[in-house]
Structure formats: structure tokens, C-alpha cells
Motif scaffolding. Structure first.
Motif, PDB file in Angstrom:
ATOM      1  N   GLN A  87       0.809  -1.214   0.000  1.00  0.00           N
ATOM      2  CA  GLN A  87       0.000   0.000   0.000  1.00  0.00           C
ATOM      3  C   GLN A  87       0.847   1.270   0.000  1.00  0.00           C
ATOM      4  O   GLN A  87       0.339   2.341  -0.244  1.00  0.00           O
ATOM      5  CB  GLN A  87      -1.010   0.019   1.151  1.00  0.00           C
ATOM      6  N   THR A  88       2.147   1.159   0.223  1.00  0.00           N
ATOM      7  CA  THR A  88       3.006   2.342   0.200  1.00  0.00           C
ATOM      8  C   THR A  88       3.523   2.635  -1.203  1.00  0.00           C
ATOM      9  O   THR A  88       4.220   3.609  -1.415  1.00  0.00           O
ATOM     10  CB  THR A  88       4.211   2.168   1.153  1.00  0.00           C
ATOM     11  N   GLU A  89       3.206   1.809  -2.136  1.00  0.00           N
ATOM     12  CA  GLU A  89       3.726   1.967  -3.496  1.00  0.00           C
ATOM     13  C   GLU A  89       2.604   2.285  -4.484  1.00  0.00           C
ATOM     14  O   GLU A  89       1.474   1.870  -4.311  1.00  0.00           O
ATOM     15  CB  GLU A  89       4.410   0.671  -3.942  1.00  0.00           C
ATOM     16  N   GLU A  90       2.955   3.032  -5.509  1.00  0.00           N
ATOM     17  CA  GLU A  90       2.004   3.311  -6.588  1.00  0.00           C
ATOM     18  C   GLU A  90       2.324   2.396  -7.757  1.00  0.00           C
ATOM     19  O   GLU A  90       3.401   2.472  -8.334  1.00  0.00           O
ATOM     20  CB  GLU A  90       2.104   4.775  -7.009  1.00  0.00           C
ATOM     21  N   LEU A  91       1.377   1.532  -8.077  1.00  0.00           N
ATOM     22  CA  LEU A  91       1.584   0.536  -9.115  1.00  0.00           C
ATOM     23  C   LEU A  91       0.548   0.709 -10.215  1.00  0.00           C
ATOM     24  O   LEU A  91      -0.593   1.088  -9.955  1.00  0.00           O
ATOM     25  CB  LEU A  91       1.417  -0.868  -8.526  1.00  0.00           C
ATOM     26  N   SER A  92       0.947   0.386 -11.430  1.00  0.00           N
ATOM     27  CA  SER A  92      -0.025   0.355 -12.524  1.00  0.00           C
ATOM     28  C   SER A  92      -0.937  -0.849 -12.312  1.00  0.00           C
ATOM     29  O   SER A  92      -0.641  -1.748 -11.514  1.00  0.00           O
ATOM     30  CB  SER A  92       0.690   0.237 -13.871  1.00  0.00           C
ATOM     31  N   THR A  93      -2.021  -0.905 -13.052  1.00  0.00           N
ATOM     32  CA  THR A  93      -2.945  -2.035 -12.962  1.00  0.00           C
ATOM     33  C   THR A  93      -2.233  -3.332 -13.307  1.00  0.00           C
ATOM     34  O   THR A  93      -2.405  -4.344 -12.622  1.00  0.00           O
ATOM     35  CB  THR A  93      -4.145  -1.817 -13.909  1.00  0.00           C
ATOM     36  N   GLU A  94      -1.417  -3.320 -14.356  1.00  0.00           N
ATOM     37  CA  GLU A  94      -0.693  -4.524 -14.762  1.00  0.00           C
ATOM     38  C   GLU A  94       0.300  -4.959 -13.681  1.00  0.00           C
ATOM     39  O   GLU A  94       0.431  -6.140 -13.386  1.00  0.00           O
ATOM     40  CB  GLU A  94       0.052  -4.309 -16.087  1.00  0.00           C
ATOM     41  N   GLN A  95       1.013  -3.990 -13.117  1.00  0.00           N
ATOM     42  CA  GLN A  95       1.971  -4.311 -12.061  1.00  0.00           C
ATOM     43  C   GLN A  95       1.265  -4.891 -10.839  1.00  0.00           C
ATOM     44  O   GLN A  95       1.689  -5.909 -10.288  1.00  0.00           O
ATOM     45  CB  GLN A  95       2.782  -3.073 -11.683  1.00  0.00           C
ATOM     46  N   SER A  96       0.186  -4.258 -10.420  1.00  0.00           N
ATOM     47  CA  SER A  96      -0.575  -4.759  -9.263  1.00  0.00           C
ATOM     48  C   SER A  96      -1.060  -6.174  -9.498  1.00  0.00           C
ATOM     49  O   SER A  96      -1.009  -7.027  -8.606  1.00  0.00           O
ATOM     50  CB  SER A  96      -1.788  -3.868  -8.979  1.00  0.00           C
ATOM     51  N   SER A  97      -1.538  -6.430 -10.707  1.00  0.00           N
ATOM     52  CA  SER A  97      -2.076  -7.740 -11.040  1.00  0.00           C
ATOM     53  C   SER A  97      -1.046  -8.842 -10.806  1.00  0.00           C
ATOM     54  O   SER A  97      -1.369  -9.907 -10.279  1.00  0.00           O
ATOM     55  CB  SER A  97      -2.548  -7.731 -12.497  1.00  0.00           C
ATOM     56  N   TRP A  98       0.196  -8.607 -11.177  1.00  0.00           N
ATOM     57  CA  TRP A  98       1.245  -9.609 -11.012  1.00  0.00           C
ATOM     58  C   TRP A  98       1.883  -9.554  -9.631  1.00  0.00           C
ATOM     59  O   TRP A  98       2.062 -10.595  -8.987  1.00  0.00           O
ATOM     60  CB  TRP A  98       2.320  -9.439 -12.086  1.00  0.00           C
ATOM     61  N   LEU A  99       2.249  -8.379  -9.172  1.00  0.00           N
ATOM     62  CA  LEU A  99       2.978  -8.256  -7.910  1.00  0.00           C
ATOM     63  C   LEU A  99       2.152  -8.671  -6.701  1.00  0.00           C
ATOM     64  O   LEU A  99       2.692  -9.156  -5.710  1.00  0.00           O
ATOM     65  CB  LEU A  99       3.473  -6.822  -7.718  1.00  0.00           C
ATOM     66  N   LEU A 100       0.859  -8.452  -6.763  1.00  0.00           N
ATOM     67  CA  LEU A 100       0.004  -8.757  -5.616  1.00  0.00           C
ATOM     68  C   LEU A 100      -0.759 -10.072  -5.775  1.00  0.00           C
ATOM     69  O   LEU A 100      -1.638 -10.384  -4.975  1.00  0.00           O
ATOM     70  CB  LEU A 100      -0.951  -7.593  -5.359  1.00  0.00           C
ATOM     71  N   GLU A 101      -0.426 -10.836  -6.800  1.00  0.00           N
ATOM     72  CA  GLU A 101      -1.048 -12.148  -7.031  1.00  0.00           C
ATOM     73  C   GLU A 101      -0.821 -13.031  -5.806  1.00  0.00           C
ATOM     74  O   GLU A 101       0.312 -13.189  -5.358  1.00  0.00           O
ATOM     75  CB  GLU A 101      -0.440 -12.804  -8.269  1.00  0.00           C
ATOM     76  N   THR A 102      -1.882 -13.591  -5.272  1.00  0.00           N
ATOM     77  CA  THR A 102      -1.744 -14.464  -4.102  1.00  0.00           C
ATOM     78  C   THR A 102      -1.767 -15.940  -4.475  1.00  0.00           C
ATOM     79  O   THR A 102      -1.412 -16.775  -3.658  1.00  0.00           O
ATOM     80  CB  THR A 102      -2.846 -14.172  -3.062  1.00  0.00           C
ATOM     81  N   ASP A 103      -2.181 -16.264  -5.673  1.00  0.00           N
ATOM     82  CA  ASP A 103      -2.147 -17.652  -6.134  1.00  0.00           C
ATOM     83  C   ASP A 103      -0.796 -17.926  -6.807  1.00  0.00           C
ATOM     84  O   ASP A 103       0.072 -17.070  -6.849  1.00  0.00           O
ATOM     85  CB  ASP A 103      -3.302 -17.917  -7.101  1.00  0.00           C
ATOM     86  N   SER A 104      -0.655 -19.077  -7.374  1.00  0.00           N
ATOM     87  CA  SER A 104       0.600 -19.530  -7.961  1.00  0.00           C
ATOM     88  C   SER A 104       0.981 -18.729  -9.213  1.00  0.00           C
ATOM     89  O   SER A 104       0.231 -18.719 -10.196  1.00  0.00           O
ATOM     90  CB  SER A 104       0.482 -21.013  -8.321  1.00  0.00           C
ATOM     91  N   LEU A 105       2.146 -18.096  -9.175  1.00  0.00           N
ATOM     92  CA  LEU A 105       2.665 -17.427 -10.371  1.00  0.00           C
ATOM     93  C   LEU A 105       3.001 -18.453 -11.452  1.00  0.00           C
ATOM     94  O   LEU A 105       2.831 -18.184 -12.636  1.00  0.00           O
ATOM     95  CB  LEU A 105       3.912 -16.610 -10.047  1.00  0.00           C
ATOM     96  N   THR A 106       3.469 -19.621 -11.034  1.00  0.00           N
ATOM     97  CA  THR A 106       3.779 -20.677 -11.992  1.00  0.00           C
ATOM     98  C   THR A 106       2.533 -21.058 -12.790  1.00  0.00           C
ATOM     99  O   THR A 106       2.570 -21.128 -14.018  1.00  0.00           O
ATOM    100  CB  THR A 106       4.347 -21.913 -11.268  1.00  0.00           C
ATOM    101  N   ALA A 107       1.428 -21.276 -12.093  1.00  0.00           N
ATOM    102  CA  ALA A 107       0.184 -21.637 -12.785  1.00  0.00           C
ATOM    103  C   ALA A 107      -0.274 -20.515 -13.700  1.00  0.00           C
ATOM    104  O   ALA A 107      -0.733 -20.761 -14.818  1.00  0.00           O
ATOM    105  CB  ALA A 107      -0.902 -21.970 -11.763  1.00  0.00           C
ATOM    106  N   ARG A 108      -0.138 -19.291 -13.237  1.00  0.00           N
ATOM    107  CA  ARG A 108      -0.554 -18.151 -14.062  1.00  0.00           C
ATOM    108  C   ARG A 108       0.305 -18.043 -15.320  1.00  0.00           C
ATOM    109  O   ARG A 108      -0.209 -17.817 -16.416  1.00  0.00           O
ATOM    110  CB  ARG A 108      -0.503 -16.864 -13.246  1.00  0.00           C
ATOM    111  N   LEU A 109       1.611 -18.200 -15.163  1.00  0.00           N
ATOM    112  CA  LEU A 109       2.494 -18.155 -16.326  1.00  0.00           C
ATOM    113  C   LEU A 109       2.166 -19.282 -17.301  1.00  0.00           C
ATOM    114  O   LEU A 109       2.111 -19.063 -18.517  1.00  0.00           O
ATOM    115  CB  LEU A 109       3.959 -18.249 -15.902  1.00  0.00           C
ATOM    116  N   LYS A 110       1.959 -20.475 -16.784  1.00  0.00           N
ATOM    117  CA  LYS A 110       1.641 -21.615 -17.649  1.00  0.00           C
ATOM    118  C   LYS A 110       0.374 -21.361 -18.461  1.00  0.00           C
ATOM    119  O   LYS A 110       0.270 -21.807 -19.602  1.00  0.00           O
ATOM    120  CB  LYS A 110       1.482 -22.887 -16.822  1.00  0.00           C
ATOM    121  N   SER A 111      -0.574 -20.647 -17.873  1.00  0.00           N
ATOM    122  CA  SER A 111      -1.830 -20.376 -18.581  1.00  0.00           C
ATOM    123  C   SER A 111      -1.688 -19.291 -19.639  1.00  0.00           C
ATOM    124  O   SER A 111      -2.562 -19.119 -20.485  1.00  0.00           O
ATOM    125  CB  SER A 111      -2.924 -19.979 -17.586  1.00  0.00           C
TER     126      SER A 111
END
Length: 176
Positions: free
Chosen positions: A18-42
Motif C-alpha cells: 500500500q506504500t507503493e504506486e503501481l499500474s494495474t498490470e503491475q498490481s495484477s502480477w505483484l500482488l497475485e496471491t495464487d501460484s505465479l507458476t500456474a498463471r504463467l503456464k496459462s
């Protein structure tokens, strides 16, 4: 190569999101709580994990309090690739006590850590912290057109057994 990168990441200016200003795309990846591996594979035709290094080291004193342990640890560095393009550099600190208690972690090889973590229902995740990094300090061995890139880190626990994961997001990821 790994020790300067590991030291740089240990000393980065980690902050709560919450102390950082992120773009929508950045927030979508940086704050992902599920598996990044699964997301990348998809998002790609060919996903590949490249094991960069895996070595046993003394657990840095900066991690003693955060992980509530001392002794040695495995420092594991990998690159996650989509269609042969590097997308995420990941570094994990796996304390010896955690590896002794959770044996599959000691034998990951080129298997993604995330696949183990997100299949295990008893693993909990601490808060995500973010840092903006100087890409030249990472010594990743890949061209990075951006001077500054975002990274995140968090501690996972299975009962009292911790591990820390740091992920640096290369610029191409925001186009997936």
C-alpha cells in the motif's frame, strides 16, 4: 554470481504494497496471491523453469529474525520462462530445518517451488513486501531494457518451518 545478487536483494528497501504506486498490470502480477507458476503456464505455450544455482550457505543474519531460525540454508535461484522469454527471476532461502522436515523441498531440481507450495493446504503465507530494484545489480545474465524493476518477497510456513521467496518481475511479464 548468486552471492552479490542475494546480498543486493537482502538489503533492498522492502515496503508493504500500500506504500507503493503501481499500474494495474503491475498490481495484477505483484500482488497475485495464487501460484505465479500456474498463471504463467496459462499465458504461454511453453513454460520452463531454468535452475540457475542451488547452494548451501550460512543463513544470512538479516533472515534470522524473519525466518525464526539460524544455521544453514539452501539458496535456490531460478528463472521462469514463457516461450523461452525470461519473465521472473526467483530466489528462495530454504533453511536446513525446513528441508529436513519437508523432504520434497530438498529435491526440487527443475520443478517449480510454487507447485509444491500451492498444492500443500497447510502452508501459510506472510505479507507480501515490494521493492523497486536496479536491474543492473541483479546480474541475471539476461538483457533487461528497464533500469528499475519491481520485486516482491514473502515468507511461507508449514507449521514452524519457514522459507522465503523473492521474485523479480522482468518487463515482458506485464504484456502477458
Amino acid at each position: 554470481m548468486p552471492i552479490p545478487t542475494a546480498n543486493y536483494l537482502l538489503h533492498a528497501n522492502w515496503q508493504l504494497p500500500q506504500t507503493e504506486e503501481l499500474s494495474t498490470e503491475q498490481s495484477s502480477w505483484l500482488l497475485e496471491t495464487d501460484s505465479l507458476t500456474a498463471r504463467l503456464k496459462s499465458r504461454c505455450h511453453l513454460f520452463r523453469l531454468q535452475l540457475l544455482s542451488e547452494q548451501q550457505l550460512a543463513l544470512p543474519s538479516l533472515l534470522h529474525k524473519e525466518l525464526s531460525c539460524t544455521g544453514t540454508a539452501i539458496l535456490r535461484e531460478v528463472m521462469l520462462l514463457c516461450d523461452e522469454q525470461p519473465m521472473i527471476y526467483a530466489q528462495s532461502w530454504l533453511p536446513a530445518s525446513t528441508l529436513a522436515a519437508i523432504e520434497p523441498l530438498a529435491q526440487l531440481g527443475e520443478q517449480p517451488l510454487g507447485e509444491f507450495i500451492f498444492r500443500h493446504p497447510a502452508i501459510t503465507r506472510g505479507p507480501i513486501q515490494l521493492a523497486k530494484l536496479d536491474s543492473r545489480q541483479l546480474a541475471l545474465g539476461v538483457a533487461c531494457p528497464e533500469a528499475r524493476i519491481w520485486a516482491r518477497r514473502s515468507v511461507f510456513r508449514l507449521a514452524e518451518y519457514p522459507l522465503q521467496v523473492v521474485e523479480a518481475f522482468l518487463p515482458g511479464i506485464y504484456r502477458l
